[in-house]
Design a protein around this motif. Structure first.
Motif, mmCIF file in Angstrom:
data_model
loop_
_atom_site.group_PDB
_atom_site.id
_atom_site.type_symbol
_atom_site.label_atom_id
_atom_site.label_comp_id
_atom_site.label_asym_id
_atom_site.label_seq_id
_atom_site.Cartn_x
_atom_site.Cartn_y
_atom_site.Cartn_z
ATOM 1 N N PRO A 194 42.248 39.690 27.385
ATOM 2 C CA PRO A 194 41.256 39.483 26.453
ATOM 3 C C PRO A 194 39.990 39.426 26.916
ATOM 4 C CG PRO A 194 42.715 37.318 26.351
ATOM 5 C CD PRO A 194 43.199 38.377 27.597
ATOM 6 N N MET A 195 39.248 39.662 26.086
ATOM 7 C CA MET A 195 37.475 40.367 26.266
ATOM 8 C C MET A 195 37.176 39.754 27.638
ATOM 9 S SD MET A 195 35.207 43.140 25.899
ATOM 10 C CE MET A 195 33.453 42.962 25.472
ATOM 11 N N LEU A 196 36.657 38.506 27.321
ATOM 12 C CA LEU A 196 36.056 37.745 28.671
ATOM 13 C C LEU A 196 36.748 37.866 29.743
ATOM 14 C CD1 LEU A 196 34.914 34.371 26.832
ATOM 15 C CD2 LEU A 196 33.801 36.478 27.069
ATOM 16 N N GLU A 197 38.411 37.547 30.093
ATOM 17 C CA GLU A 197 38.604 37.427 31.469
ATOM 18 C C GLU A 197 38.670 39.296 31.547
ATOM 19 O OE1 GLU A 197 42.739 36.772 30.337
ATOM 20 O OE2 GLU A 197 42.310 34.528 30.041
ATOM 21 N N ALA A 198 38.891 40.152 30.710
ATOM 22 C CA ALA A 198 38.977 41.669 31.589
ATOM 23 C C ALA A 198 37.322 42.021 31.746
ATOM 24 C CB ALA A 198 38.706 42.462 29.790
ATOM 25 N N MET A 199 36.133 41.220 31.415
ATOM 26 C CA MET A 199 34.767 41.534 31.956
ATOM 27 C C MET A 199 35.211 40.787 33.116
ATOM 28 S SD MET A 199 32.690 41.577 28.634
ATOM 29 C CE MET A 199 31.141 41.962 29.556
ATOM 30 N N ALA A 200 35.058 39.899 33.658
ATOM 31 C CA ALA A 200 35.599 38.737 34.444
ATOM 32 C C ALA A 200 35.569 39.697 35.332
ATOM 33 C CB ALA A 200 35.552 37.256 34.880
ATOM 34 N N LEU A 201 37.026 40.041 35.180
ATOM 35 C CA LEU A 201 37.908 40.873 36.433
ATOM 36 C C LEU A 201 37.310 42.217 36.598
ATOM 37 C CD1 LEU A 201 40.882 40.550 37.625
ATOM 38 C CD2 LEU A 201 41.923 42.326 35.885
ATOM 39 N N ARG A 202 37.273 42.939 35.440
ATOM 40 C CA ARG A 202 36.510 44.385 36.483
ATOM 41 C C ARG A 202 35.274 43.944 36.582
ATOM 42 N NH1 ARG A 202 33.842 46.648 30.817
ATOM 43 N NH2 ARG A 202 31.160 45.489 30.745
ATOM 44 N N SER A 203 34.358 42.763 37.197
ATOM 45 C CA SER A 203 33.423 42.374 38.104
ATOM 46 C C SER A 203 34.117 41.857 38.760
ATOM 47 C CB SER A 203 32.226 41.048 37.651
ATOM 48 O OG SER A 203 31.924 41.384 35.745
ATOM 49 N N VAL A 204 34.582 41.156 39.251
ATOM 50 C CA VAL A 204 35.200 40.733 40.509
ATOM 51 C C VAL A 204 36.180 42.328 41.107
ATOM 52 C CG1 VAL A 204 36.557 39.535 41.770
ATOM 53 C CG2 VAL A 204 35.857 38.624 40.236
ATOM 54 N N VAL A 205 36.851 42.877 40.707
ATOM 55 C CA VAL A 205 37.441 44.072 41.051
ATOM 56 C C VAL A 205 36.503 45.038 41.783
ATOM 57 C CG1 VAL A 205 39.278 45.850 40.659
ATOM 58 C CG2 VAL A 205 39.897 43.424 40.285
ATOM 59 N N GLY A 206 35.612 45.380 40.278
ATOM 60 C CA GLY A 206 34.671 46.366 41.124
ATOM 61 C C GLY A 206 33.624 46.021 42.078
ATOM 62 N N SER A 207 33.097 44.676 42.133
ATOM 63 C CA SER A 207 32.198 44.450 43.149
ATOM 64 C C SER A 207 32.945 44.526 45.047
ATOM 65 C CB SER A 207 32.248 43.393 42.996
ATOM 66 O OG SER A 207 31.150 43.136 42.242
ATOM 67 N N VAL A 208 34.071 43.778 44.674
ATOM 68 C CA VAL A 208 35.159 43.551 46.257
ATOM 69 C C VAL A 208 35.425 45.515 46.247
ATOM 70 C CG1 VAL A 208 37.386 42.915 47.173
ATOM 71 C CG2 VAL A 208 36.346 41.169 45.378
ATOM 72 N N SER A 209 36.064 45.977 45.909
ATOM 73 C CA SER A 209 36.553 47.548 46.135
ATOM 74 C C SER A 209 35.428 48.551 46.218
ATOM 75 C CB SER A 209 37.474 48.214 44.190
ATOM 76 O OG SER A 209 36.298 48.663 43.658
ATOM 77 N N LEU A 210 34.144 48.014 45.591
ATOM 78 C CA LEU A 210 33.526 49.422 46.145
ATOM 79 C C LEU A 210 32.860 48.364 47.516
ATOM 80 C CD1 LEU A 210 31.074 50.983 45.276
ATOM 81 C CD2 LEU A 210 29.295 49.246 44.628
#
Length: 210
Positions: free
Chosen positions: A155-171
């Motif tokens: 779902p849209m909200l879950e996807a956006m939340a996940l990408r925020s976490v994954v993007g920040s941690v991986s960077l």
């Protein structure tokens, strides 16, 4: 701990506009995030100009992408753009890193020298920085693919939340590895024969790649 502090300083110096944008977008919204990013870029540019600190290609790239895609977020009402803006941003960044790997000096080597690292002028070290710049490019491409997968399957909200976490941690992990493990990565590439053989013993490799 000193290396982690160095990693944090490098992240703020090169990714500052993007960090400010993310922090404000997640807490107070897109409009304040864009305003905060613009103020940060103006203030940081003035400080760099007064102190003689160079505007690296990486810093200019991050600043430009932050403003361009922040503006898209601001004016876009399309669900398509909300879904795929992050993926498009990462693809654009990856392509910029591919371009930055070419030429006389790879973009990561430029950043390392700006930080005060002593970089031996050899084919081997130049090849190492070119390879590591391409590794950064691959990271952004993989992250873009992950973002597309997320919006297709969640779902849209879950996807956006996940990408925020994954993007920040991986960077953050990429930055820490780049700053603290450069020497080990250099010798690993040498053992794996990924670098051209030096005609004569080369100077010690850099302690970090950024």
């Amino acid at each position: 701990m000193p290396k982690l502090v160095a990693a944090a300083r490098w992240a703020l110096a090169e990714f500052g506009p993007l960090i400010v944008f993310w922090a404000l977008a997640l807490t107070v919204g897109v409009k304040p995030a864009i305003a905060g990013s613009v103020l940060f870029i103006v203030g940081d540019a003035a400080w760099r100009w007064r102190t003689g600190k160079a505007f690296t290609r990486l810093y200019l790239l991050v600043s430009a992408l932050t403003l361009v895609f922040g503006g898209i977020d601001l004016v876009s009402t399309s669900p398509f753009m909300l879904k795929y803006e992050a993926a498009v941003t990462n693809v654009a960044t990856g392509l910029a890193f591919v371009g930055g790997a070419m030429g006389r000096k790879p973009i990561i080597q430029e950043v390392a020298e700006e930080r005060g690292e002593t970089i031996p002028a050899s084919r081997e070290t130049r090849a190492f920085f070119r390879l590591f710049t391409l590794v950064w490019a691959a990271y952004f491409f993989v992250k873009a693919a992950f973002y597309v997968w997320a919006v297709w399957t969640l779902p849209m909200l879950e996807a956006m939340a996940l990408r925020s976490v994954v993007g920040s941690v991986s960077l953050g992990l990429m930055i820490v590895v780049s700053v603290t493990q450069g020497r080990r990565l250099f010798f690993l590439c040498r053992r794996l024969r990924l670098l051209p053989t030096a005609a004569a013993p080369s100077a010690p490799p850099p302690t970090s790649v950024s």
